[in-house]
Enzyme design. Structure first.
Site, PDB file in Angstrom:
ATOM      1  N   ARG A 169       0.847  -1.189   0.000  1.00  0.00           N
ATOM      2  CA  ARG A 169       0.000   0.000   0.000  1.00  0.00           C
ATOM      3  C   ARG A 169       0.889   1.248   0.000  1.00  0.00           C
ATOM      4  O   ARG A 169       1.961   1.258   0.636  1.00  0.00           O
ATOM      5  CB  ARG A 169      -0.855  -0.024   1.275  1.00  0.00           C
ATOM      6  CG  ARG A 169      -1.850   1.102   1.413  1.00  0.00           C
ATOM      7  CD  ARG A 169      -2.942   1.036   0.420  1.00  0.00           C
ATOM      8  NE  ARG A 169      -4.098   1.821   0.793  1.00  0.00           N
ATOM      9  CZ  ARG A 169      -5.037   2.187  -0.068  1.00  0.00           C
ATOM     10  NH1 ARG A 169      -4.957   1.835  -1.342  1.00  0.00           N
ATOM     11  NH2 ARG A 169      -6.075   2.873   0.330  1.00  0.00           N
ATOM     12  N   ASP A 207      -7.681   8.493   0.466  1.00  0.00           N
ATOM     13  CA  ASP A 207      -8.259   7.407   1.266  1.00  0.00           C
ATOM     14  C   ASP A 207      -8.036   7.600   2.768  1.00  0.00           C
ATOM     15  O   ASP A 207      -8.512   6.806   3.573  1.00  0.00           O
ATOM     16  CB  ASP A 207      -7.691   6.049   0.826  1.00  0.00           C
ATOM     17  CG  ASP A 207      -8.509   5.428  -0.316  1.00  0.00           C
ATOM     18  OD1 ASP A 207      -9.547   6.009  -0.691  1.00  0.00           O
ATOM     19  OD2 ASP A 207      -8.118   4.368  -0.831  1.00  0.00           O
ATOM     20  N   THR A 264      -9.554   0.551  -9.598  1.00  0.00           N
ATOM     21  CA  THR A 264      -8.565  -0.383  -9.101  1.00  0.00           C
ATOM     22  C   THR A 264      -8.600  -1.520 -10.107  1.00  0.00           C
ATOM     23  O   THR A 264      -9.454  -1.525 -10.999  1.00  0.00           O
ATOM     24  CB  THR A 264      -9.029  -0.793  -7.686  1.00  0.00           C
ATOM     25  OG1 THR A 264      -9.065   0.384  -6.895  1.00  0.00           O
ATOM     26  CG2 THR A 264      -8.193  -1.839  -7.041  1.00  0.00           C
ATOM     27  N   SER A 282      -7.604   0.967   3.078  1.00  0.00           N
ATOM     28  CA  SER A 282      -8.054   0.535   1.749  1.00  0.00           C
ATOM     29  C   SER A 282      -9.296  -0.349   1.866  1.00  0.00           C
ATOM     30  O   SER A 282      -9.615  -0.862   2.940  1.00  0.00           O
ATOM     31  CB  SER A 282      -6.936  -0.268   1.089  1.00  0.00           C
ATOM     32  OG  SER A 282      -7.393  -0.899  -0.080  1.00  0.00           O
ATOM     33  N   SER A 283      -9.985  -0.504   0.746  1.00  0.00           N
ATOM     34  CA  SER A 283     -11.109  -1.453   0.680  1.00  0.00           C
ATOM     35  C   SER A 283     -10.773  -2.672  -0.165  1.00  0.00           C
ATOM     36  O   SER A 283     -11.628  -3.533  -0.391  1.00  0.00           O
ATOM     37  CB  SER A 283     -12.328  -0.772   0.046  1.00  0.00           C
ATOM     38  OG  SER A 283     -12.731   0.307   0.824  1.00  0.00           O
ATOM     39  N   THR A 286      -3.896  -0.574  -7.351  1.00  0.00           N
ATOM     40  CA  THR A 286      -4.718   0.577  -7.713  1.00  0.00           C
ATOM     41  C   THR A 286      -3.931   1.865  -7.842  1.00  0.00           C
ATOM     42  O   THR A 286      -2.830   1.991  -7.290  1.00  0.00           O
ATOM     43  CB  THR A 286      -5.814   0.780  -6.629  1.00  0.00           C
ATOM     44  OG1 THR A 286      -6.722   1.790  -7.043  1.00  0.00           O
ATOM     45  CG2 THR A 286      -5.212   1.192  -5.291  1.00  0.00           C
ATOM     46  N   GLY A 311     -13.417  -1.079  -7.521  1.00  0.00           N
ATOM     47  CA  GLY A 311     -14.717  -0.476  -7.184  1.00  0.00           C
ATOM     48  C   GLY A 311     -14.739   0.333  -5.905  1.00  0.00           C
ATOM     49  O   GLY A 311     -15.806   0.541  -5.335  1.00  0.00           O
ATOM     50  N   GLY A 312     -13.563   0.803  -5.412  1.00  0.00           N
ATOM     51  CA  GLY A 312     -13.568   1.590  -4.172  1.00  0.00           C
ATOM     52  C   GLY A 312     -14.240   0.801  -3.065  1.00  0.00           C
ATOM     53  O   GLY A 312     -13.995  -0.392  -2.898  1.00  0.00           O
TER      54      GLY A 312
HETATM   55  N1  GLY Z   1      -8.214   3.058  -3.715  1.00  0.00           N
HETATM   56  C1  GLY Z   1      -9.214   2.153  -3.380  1.00  0.00           C
HETATM   57  C2  GLY Z   1      -8.929   1.387  -2.155  1.00  0.00           C
HETATM   58  O1  GLY Z   1      -7.792   1.217  -1.789  1.00  0.00           O
HETATM   59  O2  GLY Z   1      -9.827   0.952  -1.517  1.00  0.00           O
END
Ligand code: GLY
Length: 565
Positions: free
Chosen positions: A98, A416, A374, A445-446, A392, A466-467
């Site tokens: 990340r 984020d 992403t 993150s998701s 992403t 998809g966020g």
């Molecule tokens: N940028 C989308 C995530 O990390 O959830």
């Protein structure tokens, strides 16, 4: 003559057919290996690595670099992500690459003098860029578990960038838009143009010489090819010129981390997913635990009861996500053990009223909508090593800025983080402490790269862009396969909904939920909002009867494809 025609057909027509009609097969079978990604050329790069004797990690590295060339909307070297790896011995590990906040980042980075969020600043300015992690993550995974030489895995991407590949209609639509952006989005102006200055047309070869050079340095020097030397110098020079805050020191200090996976279960299945700094695994396991408590054999897929129950599970998991989660290295007390237990799910389940919608309460925490660009890919090799990788740039083409000398686009992942401490509102801004900005912290993150195992071997490898919707589309696809017995391609295409606590509404896929069900849900107190699509899932499942893997790429993907052998 006839033979010549056949040969010509194969050489000329087949590649074109594969390029433009990659989603013709809803599912693809492979006994020895499978790669499913958002771009069929990148899937093919991965399969070629498997055929040369590489393992699933080797194939994933090659596919990830190839996607940085062929699917630049989200495939990247300027962003970050996560890998979940299940090895053939049944052990599971993960890699966290990340992005991190730069050393000069402060909690008020995106606030005005009154402490309010400057709208858009956390996504649309150069300060929105987090220190990229992708190259470090792929390199660390290779050092630990790769088998083929590193240069061999980067070379296919160098070739794709240097020699080019045919522009697709999917890319072309975006290319037209990106080429018209204003001067602030420097790199995008010429990104899709040929040497004559015209936007590359569908079918025309699109070359990326600057990116090829950057990738060659990564090929030759590994991790240091990106984080030190001329690439790092140019990143710092570019940031300085644009008012950004990333320095060579940030790049030199970046490292990827191998972390323990998050483990849950559903009936006879084991679920492995990503632990914080992604929230995906925690929320997925919490929701699967909730579903285990319901008698789903009596609840028909897509019925009013089904949508209500699934939405209420999402509402609760997203409230917990917002309240508790952030970078574990800055929040040593994250209550992961509590959130993922069956007892906690029982407590949450007992408060669901099956006759009416709960109310999302603004005294609890909420969520912002965020980037949906992403990309995910799934890989399995002949020995049963499996990789679920999601990475992403945050928004589509990230911050849409970057040095033309380097040829890649930076992420806008700083968006984020929670931008203002204590400010949580029903529009979706969150102010909880665990995810406030701090130097070197990873933003929450998701992303939900997931592997479901049965009897110690991979049964389902799945993920999506998809966020915030990622968590929910992965959750529903897993449920579709494990509980509703759907084949992987059907599970991916089946109707999805999304609820994220705030805004308090159910998003549903237009045309896939009947008007009667919608009316019934509204009578129960739910607010509904149609959207065109949720998720772009890339999945592989194992068919134990046939002893074969089945790969499926979501029909929402423009150029995606499953390739097996
Ligand atoms: N940028 C989308 C995530 O990390 O959830």
């Amino acid at each position: 003559m006839k033979k010549l025609n056949v040969v010509l057909f194969h050489f000329l027509c087949l590649p074109i057919f594969i390029l433009f009609y990659s989603n013709v097969n809803a599912q693809t079978y492979g006994k020895n290996g499978m790669v499913v990604s958002d771009n069929v050329l990148a899937s093919k790069v991965g399969i070629d690595v498997l055929k040369k004797g590489g393992n699933a990690i080797d194939a994933s590295i090659a596919t990830a670099f190839a996607l940085a060339v062929t699917h630049p909307e989200a495939g990247n070297i300027g962003g970050g992500g996560f890998i979940v790896l299940m090895k053939s011995d049944g052990n599971v590990t993960t890699f966290d690459f990340r992005e991190k906040a730069p050393l000069k980042a402060t909690p008020d980075l995106f606030q005005d003098a009154d402490g309010n969020l400057i709208e858009g600043s956390n996504h649309e300015t150069i300060k929105a860029v987090g220190v990229p992690g992708t190259v470090a993550g792929l390199y660390l995974a290779h050092q630990k578990y790769g088998s083929l030489p590193w240069p061999d895995l980067v070379q296919p991407a160098v070739d794709l960038a240097e020699n080019g590949f045919p522009m697709t209609w999917g890319l072309y639509q975006v290319a037209l838009r990106m080429s018209e952006l204003d001067d602030a989005y420097d790199i995008m102006k010429n990104y899709f143009r040929n040497t004559e200055g015209s936007v590359v047309q569908p079918g025309e070869t699109w070359k990326q010489p600057a990116l090829a050079k950057t990738l060659s340095l990564i090929r030759d020097k590994g991790h240091d090819g990106f984080y030190k030397g001329e690439v790092a110098e140019e990143i710092e020079a570019y940031m300085k010129a644009k008012g950004g805050i990333i320095t060579k020191e940030d790049l030199a200090k970046y490292s990827a981390i191998e972390r323990k996976p998050l483990k849950g279960s559903y009936k006879d299945f084991e679920i492995y997913s990503m632990a914080p700094p992604s929230s995906g695994g925690v929320a997925l396991i919490e929701m699967m635990n909730l579903m285990e408590l319901a008698d789903l054999k009596k609840i028909e897929f897509n019925s009013t009861t089904y949508v209500h129950l699934v939405a209420e599970a999402m509402r609760r998991a997203f409230a917990d996500r917002a309240e508790h989660l952030g970078d574990p290295d800055f929040n040593p007390e994250l209550p992961l053990d509590m959130l993922t237990t069956k007892e906690f799910a029982k407590m949450r389940f007992d408060h669901i009223d099956m006759s009416k919608a709960s109310l999302s309460d603004t005294s609890r925490y909420g969520q912002l909508y965020d980037g949906s660009s992403t990309t995910h890919f799934s890989v399995v090799d002949k020995d049963g090593n499996a990789v679920s990788l999601t990475y992403t740039l945050e928004h589509s083409y990230g911050v849409k800025m970057g040095s033309s000398k380097l040829g890649f686009i930076f992420n806008n992942e700083m968006g984020d983080f929670n931008p203002v401490a204590g400010v949580t509102n029903s529009r979706g801004q969150i102010g909880s402490n665990p995810n406030l900005i701090a130097p070197e912290k990873r933003m929450l993150s998701s992303m939900t790269p997931t592997i479901v195992a049965k009897d110690g071997r991979p049964f389902l490898i799945i993920g999506s862009p998809g966020g915030r919707t990622i968590i929910n589309t992965v959750f529903q696809t897993v449920l579709n396969v494990l509980e509703y017995d759907m084949r992987i391609d059907k599970a991916i295409e089946a109707m999805k909904i999304h609820h994220q606590w705030f805004p308090d509404e159910i998003r549903y896929e237009r045309h896939l939920l009947s008007p009667d069900t919608r009316d019934a849900l509204e009578l129960m107190g739910h607010k509904l909002r149609p959207v065109n699509n949720l998720g772009v899932l890339m999945g592989i499942s194992y068919d134990p009867k046939l002893g074969v893997y089945i790969g499926a790429s979501d029909s929402a993907s423009k150029d995606g494809g499953a390739v097996g052998y």
